[in-house]
Scaffold this active site. Sequence first.
Site, PDB file in Angstrom:
ATOM      1  CG  HIS A  75      44.978  57.425  36.802  1.00  0.00           C
ATOM      2  ND1 HIS A  75      44.875  57.182  35.448  1.00  0.00           N
ATOM      3  CD2 HIS A  75      43.831  58.059  37.157  1.00  0.00           C
ATOM      4  CE1 HIS A  75      43.721  57.647  35.009  1.00  0.00           C
ATOM      5  NE2 HIS A  75      43.080  58.191  36.019  1.00  0.00           N
ATOM      6  CG  HIS A 231      38.484  55.811  36.596  1.00  0.00           C
ATOM      7  ND1 HIS A 231      39.748  55.264  36.530  1.00  0.00           N
ATOM      8  CD2 HIS A 231      38.629  57.125  36.275  1.00  0.00           C
ATOM      9  CE1 HIS A 231      40.608  56.207  36.179  1.00  0.00           C
ATOM     10  NE2 HIS A 231      39.945  57.344  36.017  1.00  0.00           N
ATOM     11  CG  ASP A 235      40.029  59.970  38.517  1.00  0.00           C
ATOM     12  OD1 ASP A 235      41.136  59.439  38.301  1.00  0.00           O
ATOM     13  OD2 ASP A 235      39.244  60.301  37.605  1.00  0.00           O
ATOM     14  CG  HIS A 258      40.524  65.618  38.241  1.00  0.00           C
ATOM     15  ND1 HIS A 258      40.898  64.529  38.997  1.00  0.00           N
ATOM     16  CD2 HIS A 258      40.446  65.170  36.955  1.00  0.00           C
ATOM     17  CE1 HIS A 258      41.042  63.476  38.215  1.00  0.00           C
ATOM     18  NE2 HIS A 258      40.767  63.841  36.977  1.00  0.00           N
TER      19      HIS A 258
END
Length: 292
Positions: A75, A231, A235, A258
């Site tokens: 973030h 969001h 990311d 991720h």
Amino acid sequence: MKQRTIKKPVEVVGIGLHKGVPVRLRLEPLGEDSGIVFYRSDKGVSIPLKPENVIDTKMATVIGKDGVLVSTIEHLMSAVYSFGIDNLRIVLDNDEVPIMDGSAISFVMMIKEAGIEELSKNKKFIKITKEVSIEKDGKFAKLSPSKKIIFDFEINFDHPVIGREKYIFNFNTQNYIEEISKARTFGFLKEVQYLRSIGLALGGSLENAIVLDDKGILNDSLRFPDEFVRHKILDAIGDMSLLGANFIGKYEAFASGHHLNHLLTLELVKQNAFEVVEFSKDEELSIVKAFG
């Protein structure tokens, strides 16, 4: 366009998502060609932001060196990336970047307070020269050549509030602040309960995440109707910062996270599917206007 840092140090204290303990975060200017460097003041260890320093991607992007780590960097790095900052020292007195409200807007405000300083050397961009992709279990992440910076993301959750969401974000700093930076992280109540049972997510709450049960959200409301996919873009922007510079190209993903994002950065380097470019005058590339 010139390399960038911040004009003055700024700091904040927040709570770490997993340990639930206070963390002091300080952003400090660095000179040209220094890159982004995390510094654990409690350990005296510096960790440069590089793909090879990523040590975990299960719950967040975690970097480490010499047995010392910094967790949940995505973030903060999303905000840093959005301002085109090339050189920065990020000082922490614990092993997590504070979660703040679960989005990147607090970090945007910190950077605005610090101000942007242009340095003497030219800014470097990573220009994507051929398509590179990673696929696993029906999910994928891909980088391909483009004259613009584009993030195209789609998600599909078997949940009545989320379902299928898609968002195409044509990057520029102001649009990032308005469209992406306020989108909060999210999780499911049953997962939160499990994580807490194993000593994680101790700092998580309705103040710093969207929490969903089987039927809806436990928070009062969403900030955007499609806050979940926004969001995921937030990311992805943070994860792509591991390339070491702003890229010129198109990022496209379906249900990526991720781990896939990290594998994508490694694959880009492995295939040498990019070139490093710099520009001496703003008018040589219209894309620099995206950074204000």
